[in-house]
Design a protein around this motif. Structure first.
Motif, PDB file in Angstrom:
ATOM      1  N   VAL A  63       0.847  -1.204   0.000  1.00 30.67           N
ATOM      2  CA  VAL A  63       0.000   0.000   0.000  1.00 30.67           C
ATOM      3  C   VAL A  63       0.876   1.245   0.000  1.00 30.67           C
ATOM      4  N   HIS A  64       0.734   2.040  -1.044  1.00 30.06           N
ATOM      5  CA  HIS A  64       1.539   3.248  -1.250  1.00 30.06           C
ATOM      6  C   HIS A  64       0.658   4.457  -0.944  1.00 30.06           C
ATOM      7  N   LEU A  65       0.932   5.116   0.179  1.00 30.76           N
ATOM      8  CA  LEU A  65       0.117   6.240   0.619  1.00 30.76           C
ATOM      9  C   LEU A  65       0.645   7.541   0.040  1.00 30.76           C
ATOM     10  N   MET A  66      -0.029   8.043  -0.981  1.00 27.37           N
ATOM     11  CA  MET A  66       0.265   9.367  -1.528  1.00 27.37           C
ATOM     12  C   MET A  66      -0.735  10.333  -0.928  1.00 27.37           C
ATOM     13  N   ILE A  67      -0.610  10.507   0.391  1.00 24.05           N
ATOM     14  CA  ILE A  67      -1.560  11.316   1.147  1.00 24.05           C
ATOM     15  C   ILE A  67      -0.797  12.152   2.170  1.00 24.05           C
ATOM     16  N   ALA A  68      -1.415  13.231   2.595  1.00 19.46           N
ATOM     17  CA  ALA A  68      -0.884  14.052   3.680  1.00 19.46           C
ATOM     18  C   ALA A  68      -2.061  14.699   4.421  1.00 19.46           C
ATOM     19  N   PRO A  69      -2.098  14.576   5.753  1.00 19.61           N
ATOM     20  CA  PRO A  69      -1.147  13.866   6.599  1.00 19.61           C
ATOM     21  C   PRO A  69      -1.302  12.345   6.472  1.00 19.61           C
ATOM     22  N   VAL A  70      -0.278  11.629   6.927  1.00 22.09           N
ATOM     23  CA  VAL A  70      -0.275  10.163   6.858  1.00 22.09           C
ATOM     24  C   VAL A  70      -0.666   9.531   8.187  1.00 22.09           C
ATOM     25  N   ASP A  71      -0.109  10.049   9.270  1.00 17.35           N
ATOM     26  CA  ASP A  71      -0.191   9.360  10.564  1.00 17.35           C
ATOM     27  C   ASP A  71      -1.608   8.987  11.015  1.00 17.35           C
ATOM     28  N   PRO A  72      -2.623   9.840  10.803  1.00 15.68           N
ATOM     29  CA  PRO A  72      -3.951   9.478  11.287  1.00 15.68           C
ATOM     30  C   PRO A  72      -4.558   8.250  10.603  1.00 15.68           C
ATOM     31  N   TYR A  73      -3.978   7.818   9.474  1.00 12.08           N
ATOM     32  CA  TYR A  73      -4.579   6.733   8.696  1.00 12.08           C
ATOM     33  C   TYR A  73      -3.791   5.426   8.751  1.00 12.08           C
ATOM     34  N   ILE A  74      -2.649   5.432   9.415  1.00  9.39           N
ATOM     35  CA  ILE A  74      -1.792   4.248   9.413  1.00  9.39           C
ATOM     36  C   ILE A  74      -2.512   3.047  10.018  1.00  9.39           C
ATOM     37  N   ASP A  75      -3.123   3.214  11.174  1.00  9.82           N
ATOM     38  CA  ASP A  75      -3.772   2.077  11.825  1.00  9.82           C
ATOM     39  C   ASP A  75      -4.899   1.514  10.969  1.00  9.82           C
ATOM     40  N   ALA A  76      -5.634   2.385  10.292  1.00  7.20           N
ATOM     41  CA  ALA A  76      -6.754   1.919   9.467  1.00  7.20           C
ATOM     42  C   ALA A  76      -6.259   1.056   8.309  1.00  7.20           C
ATOM     43  N   PHE A  77      -5.163   1.453   7.662  1.00  8.91           N
ATOM     44  CA  PHE A  77      -4.639   0.644   6.565  1.00  8.91           C
ATOM     45  C   PHE A  77      -3.995  -0.643   7.076  1.00  8.91           C
ATOM     46  N   ALA A  78      -3.376  -0.582   8.234  1.00 13.01           N
ATOM     47  CA  ALA A  78      -2.814  -1.803   8.831  1.00 13.01           C
ATOM     48  C   ALA A  78      -3.927  -2.791   9.167  1.00 13.01           C
ATOM     49  N   GLU A  79      -4.993  -2.284   9.763  1.00 13.19           N
ATOM     50  CA  GLU A  79      -6.117  -3.156  10.123  1.00 13.19           C
ATOM     51  C   GLU A  79      -6.832  -3.683   8.882  1.00 13.19           C
ATOM     52  N   ALA A  80      -6.730  -2.962   7.772  1.00 10.90           N
ATOM     53  CA  ALA A  80      -7.346  -3.412   6.520  1.00 10.90           C
ATOM     54  C   ALA A  80      -6.548  -4.526   5.859  1.00 10.90           C
ATOM     55  N   GLY A  81      -5.331  -4.796   6.370  1.00 11.09           N
ATOM     56  CA  GLY A  81      -4.577  -5.936   5.888  1.00 11.09           C
ATOM     57  C   GLY A  81      -3.329  -5.627   5.094  1.00 11.09           C
ATOM     58  N   ALA A  82      -2.872  -4.369   5.099  1.00 10.86           N
ATOM     59  CA  ALA A  82      -1.644  -4.031   4.375  1.00 10.86           C
ATOM     60  C   ALA A  82      -0.466  -4.815   4.942  1.00 10.86           C
TER      61      ALA A  82
END
Length: 229
Positions: free
Chosen positions: A69-88
């Protein structure tokens, strides 16, 4: 997910049929894809809007290899747990996306994922050196992020050579994202890259009904890259 430097092809589902992601992913994996690359764009850090954590969660059951999963987003930190929990399996954040990339990489690893650091074509390696012991992958953008199908930026070959020397014997993948074809992949393989993201070059001409074309495209990129080693 064990480390090795063999050539890996990571088709970007940005070029797949959005209405049929599950079967598209199954098709590319059956045809030899090593990883599945998911380009997340926010319409703010880059000029396009694509996927979120819910889409990653929906496709996760179809991914049998590595969900990259390549996050081309800013900010990043608030979304890390959500992508991890989604299975990245791998989460890559951009060096340019915020002032505290060290903290971001810590958070990605803390969430149980491999940590990737992405850098834009105009970004040098000065900011990478002091992060090498915190990362599992460097994603070198060889187009300006935001859209698929762009032309490969040749100046990035020298950057990858320098990056490979900087990494030394650390177990860090060098991933190339942008303009990868059987013509450009060998340049990056020779420079030291091992993961090749390809969107239109994999999906062009194929479909779920004609998956063998995906296989032909994947094998062509792989063979060209391996021939350069």
């Amino acid at each position: 997910m064990t480390f090795d430097r063999r050539v890996k092809i990571a088709p970007s589902i940005l070029s797949a049929d959005f209405a049929d992601f599950g079967r598209e992913i199954e098709a590319i994996e059956a045809q030899g894809a090593d990883w599945v690359h998911v380009d997340v764009m926010d319409g703010h850090f880059v000029p396009n809007l694509t996927f979120g954590p819910q889409m990653c969660r929906a496709i996760r059951p179809h991914v049998r290899t590595v969900m990259d999963v390549h996050l081309m987003i800013a900010p990043v930190d608030p979304y890390i747990d959500a992508f991890a929990e989604a299975g990245a399996d791998v989460i890559s954040a951009h060096l340019e996306a915020g002032p505290h990339i060290h903290r971001t990489l810590q958070a990605i690893r803390g969430a149980g994922c491999k940590a990737g650091l992405a850098i834009n074509p105009g970004t040098g390696l000065d900011g990478v050196e002091y992060l090498l012991d915190m990362i599992d992958l460097v994603c070198v953008m060889t187009v300006n992020p935001g859209f698929g199908g762009q032309k490969f930026i040749e100046s990035q070959v020298a950057k990858v050579k320098a990056l490979r020397a900087m990494i030394g014997d650390r177990p860090i993948h060098i991933e190339i994202d942008g303009g990868m074809t059987p013509e450009t992949a060998p340049l990056m393989a020779a420079a030291g890259a091992d993961v090749f993201v390809a969107g239109s070059a994999v999906f062009r001409g194929g479909s779920v009904a004609k998956p063998e074309v995906y296989g032909e495209n994947i094998r062509a990129i792989r063979a060209a890259a391996e021939a350069a080693l």
